[in-house]
Each structure stands twice: as C-alpha cells, then as structure tokens.
Design a protein around this motif. Sequence first.
Motif, mmCIF file in Angstrom:
data_model
loop_
_atom_site.group_PDB
_atom_site.id
_atom_site.type_symbol
_atom_site.label_atom_id
_atom_site.label_comp_id
_atom_site.label_asym_id
_atom_site.label_seq_id
_atom_site.Cartn_x
_atom_site.Cartn_y
_atom_site.Cartn_z
ATOM 1 N N ASP A 58 0.828 -1.210 0.000
ATOM 2 C CA ASP A 58 0.000 0.000 0.000
ATOM 3 C C ASP A 58 0.859 1.256 0.000
ATOM 4 O OD1 ASP A 58 0.877 0.496 2.585
ATOM 5 O OD2 ASP A 58 -0.951 -0.193 3.549
ATOM 6 N N GLY A 59 0.195 2.408 -0.115
ATOM 7 C CA GLY A 59 0.911 3.673 -0.227
ATOM 8 C C GLY A 59 1.728 4.027 0.991
ATOM 9 N N PHE A 60 1.259 3.639 2.184
ATOM 10 C CA PHE A 60 2.023 3.925 3.396
ATOM 11 C C PHE A 60 3.395 3.245 3.347
ATOM 12 C CE2 PHE A 60 -2.440 4.015 5.264
ATOM 13 C CZ PHE A 60 -2.526 5.403 5.259
ATOM 14 N N GLU A 61 3.407 1.975 2.943
ATOM 15 C CA GLU A 61 4.659 1.235 2.861
ATOM 16 C C GLU A 61 5.560 1.803 1.765
ATOM 17 O OE1 GLU A 61 7.671 -1.464 3.690
ATOM 18 O OE2 GLU A 61 5.914 -0.833 4.863
ATOM 19 N N VAL A 62 4.941 2.219 0.659
ATOM 20 C CA VAL A 62 5.720 2.805 -0.441
ATOM 21 C C VAL A 62 6.451 4.063 0.045
ATOM 22 C CG1 VAL A 62 5.599 3.944 -2.695
ATOM 23 C CG2 VAL A 62 4.248 1.884 -2.254
ATOM 24 N N ALA A 63 5.737 4.935 0.739
ATOM 25 C CA ALA A 63 6.349 6.167 1.244
ATOM 26 C C ALA A 63 7.493 5.836 2.204
ATOM 27 C CB ALA A 63 5.304 7.032 1.939
ATOM 28 N N HIS A 64 7.259 4.852 3.060
ATOM 29 C CA HIS A 64 8.295 4.436 4.011
ATOM 30 C C HIS A 64 9.532 3.926 3.276
ATOM 31 C CE1 HIS A 64 10.070 2.866 7.656
ATOM 32 N NE2 HIS A 64 10.150 1.657 7.127
ATOM 33 N N ARG A 65 9.330 3.120 2.240
ATOM 34 C CA ARG A 65 10.460 2.584 1.463
ATOM 35 C C ARG A 65 11.221 3.704 0.757
ATOM 36 N NH1 ARG A 65 9.685 -2.839 -0.418
ATOM 37 N NH2 ARG A 65 8.796 -4.051 1.302
ATOM 38 N N ILE A 66 10.486 4.652 0.219
ATOM 39 C CA ILE A 66 11.136 5.767 -0.491
ATOM 40 C C ILE A 66 12.029 6.549 0.467
ATOM 41 C CG2 ILE A 66 10.687 8.046 -1.511
ATOM 42 C CD1 ILE A 66 8.319 6.778 -2.983
ATOM 43 N N ARG A 67 11.533 6.827 1.669
ATOM 44 C CA ARG A 67 12.347 7.567 2.639
ATOM 45 C C ARG A 67 13.590 6.772 3.034
ATOM 46 N NH1 ARG A 67 10.877 12.026 0.921
ATOM 47 N NH2 ARG A 67 8.953 12.952 1.715
ATOM 48 N N GLN A 68 13.487 5.465 3.076
ATOM 49 C CA GLN A 68 14.648 4.635 3.398
ATOM 50 C C GLN A 68 15.682 4.675 2.285
ATOM 51 O OE1 GLN A 68 12.730 0.806 4.283
ATOM 52 N NE2 GLN A 68 13.296 1.068 6.434
ATOM 53 N N LEU A 69 15.226 4.858 1.040
ATOM 54 C CA LEU A 69 16.144 4.879 -0.103
ATOM 55 C C LEU A 69 16.930 6.187 -0.189
ATOM 56 C CD1 LEU A 69 13.856 3.277 -2.839
ATOM 57 C CD2 LEU A 69 15.942 2.273 -1.892
ATOM 58 N N GLU A 70 16.388 7.237 0.393
ATOM 59 C CA GLU A 70 17.046 8.538 0.296
ATOM 60 C C GLU A 70 18.299 8.577 1.161
ATOM 61 O OE1 GLU A 70 13.412 11.588 -0.738
ATOM 62 O OE2 GLU A 70 13.734 11.047 1.359
ATOM 63 N N GLN A 71 19.336 9.226 0.635
ATOM 64 C CA GLN A 71 20.584 9.417 1.366
ATOM 65 C C GLN A 71 20.471 10.655 2.248
ATOM 66 O OE1 GLN A 71 23.062 7.091 1.041
ATOM 67 N NE2 GLN A 71 21.617 6.030 -0.314
ATOM 68 N N ASP A 72 21.431 10.811 3.157
ATOM 69 C CA ASP A 72 21.455 12.010 3.994
ATOM 70 C C ASP A 72 21.487 13.255 3.114
ATOM 71 O OD1 ASP A 72 21.473 10.474 6.250
ATOM 72 O OD2 ASP A 72 23.639 10.597 6.577
ATOM 73 N N GLY A 73 20.601 14.182 3.390
ATOM 74 C CA GLY A 73 20.541 15.411 2.607
ATOM 75 C C GLY A 73 19.543 15.357 1.476
#
Length: 322
Positions: A58-73
């Motif tokens: 679902d969209g909640f998990e997608v958003a969580h995964r995207i934030r995990q993929l982002e690097q510092d900054g």
Amino acid sequence: MKVLVIEDTVTSATLVCHQLTKMGLLTVHARDGESGVEMFKRDRPDLVLLDIIMPGMDGFEVAHRIRQLEQDGDWTPIIFLTARASENDLQRAIEVGGDDYLVKPVSEVVLKAKVNAMRRIAQMRSSLLVLTRKLDDANRELTRLSSVDGLTGIANRRRFDETLHREWRRASRTGKPLSLLVIDVDHFKLFNDNYGHQVGDECLKAVARTLEQMLRRPPDLVARYGGEEFAAILPETELDGALAVAEAMRAGIEGLGITHRFSSTAGVVTVSIGAATMTPDRGDEHGFVSLLKASDEALYRAKKNGRNKLAASLSGMTAQIG
C-alpha cells in the motif's frame, strides 16, 4: 521537473498525468507499489504523487520505502492523493514520510497549487543546502587558516601546541617515545637588520620549506614556533631518529647557501637545533612541558657551543652533537 505518479486506477492516473503535463511537467506512471519503488530508484523523480489503496504494497509502505532509499541530505516531496478521507489516514501518511495529503477528486487548480508549493519548498531547500555547503567550506578554510602561519605557510604556534599536547597524550597511552626538535636561525636579527625585513621574510620562508621537506612521515609536524624559531614534533621516534632528522635539517638549511655576511658562524644562513626525547608515564597528560624545557636547554647548548650544531637531551642529560 519529473513527477512519479503511483496509482493503480488507470482513469485516475491518466487524468492526473494529463493535468501535470499541462503544467509543463514530465510524468512517469507506476500501477502498483512494488513497481513504484523500483521506478523511484531508477528515475529519481522530483515529486511523488501516491495513492494509498493499491494491490500488494500500500501507499504507506511505499512512502516508508522511499524515505529509506534517500541518502542524507536528500528529500523528495511526497503528496498522497487518495479517496480515503479519515484523519487517521492523514496522520499515518505524514508519519511514514508524506508531505501533503489530498482527497480525490482534486481540482486542477488545487493540484497545481500544491505541486507549485512543493516545488517552491524544494527550491528553497536546495538553495539552503548550497548555502550550507558554502558555509561548511568557509568554516573549513577558516579552521585551516587559523592553524597556518601567515608568512611561511607551515603550521603556526596554535597548531603546534595542540599537536604536541595530543601526541603527548597518545604517547602516554601507547608507551611510545615522543621527540621534539627546537630550531633557531642563527644570527637572524643581524640578517634582518642588514638585509631588510622583506629579505628576512623570504629567508624564513625558504627555511620553513626546507625544514618541512626533511620530515619523513605524515604524523611528523614542523611549525613556526615564534619569530625565527621553529619546532618539529616527531611521534614514536627514538633520539637517534630525531637526531637524524635534525642533521638533515641543519645540513639542508646550510645547503641553501643563503648569503649571510654578518654571521660569525658561517658566510651563509645556518640553524642550531636542540633535540629531546621522552616516553611519558601512562596517564601523564602534562609532562610535555618537561619535553619543551629539555629541547630548549639542548638548543641553548647548541648555540653556546658555536651554533650551526645539534645538541640532544635525554632524561635530563644534555649532549652536544657535532
């Protein structure tokens, strides 16, 4: 600006993509959460529009995964675009990394306003990051300049004091010897008075360069100690090794052949060097004062015995070398 639309309903996705295209934006479309995450990895969009209810992830998990993929900054704006209107869903959407929450159907005017707001925030954030990097660079340069002697370009007295204190503490932990050389340009006042301050400055620069060239290892440090006096810190170095470095320095300076007609020691610029070596007791954090005193006393003896010489001190006993 590239927008990733993650929406399983074709009609809804088509409408949103059409509205975004009219705004001059490039769109890419994913029909489920898994492919949405993969497309985010591949395309690195500038904005994500995200439904909540989708097959599989679902969209909640997608958003969580995207934030995990982002690097510092990193930060990619995420707008939830969904038919679910409960306050709990809105709260959870923000908690998992969303930045805004729109309930479908959304008018083109509202969507455009929200997208423009996110774009403006992203631009402001980008400008702030650039400014932060510039400030970091400026602070690093200020730190560097605060530890460099303005005339000679080598370490200054402040850095010398910090390094000596640090290396003494480290030696007290490791039980390894620490050597110190104190170097004085012979008859420099006569040189400066007779040849002028500009020539005197060039002489000190040449001396500093030569002293630095004689260092053998990265941890070694030579600094301008004050006026025509220099000092070299040699970690994990026995007295014999320190004297070998000192002799290379003495010979190197004499070998520059800088004319000094007013020297009673030689017809060229020379240096006198005092060397001292100590192995601190474990836990002794302030004994470096004794090391400084011993090297100063050795330098005094080198100068007293004719200059252009070395003298060494070990365990309080001083001896002339050469």
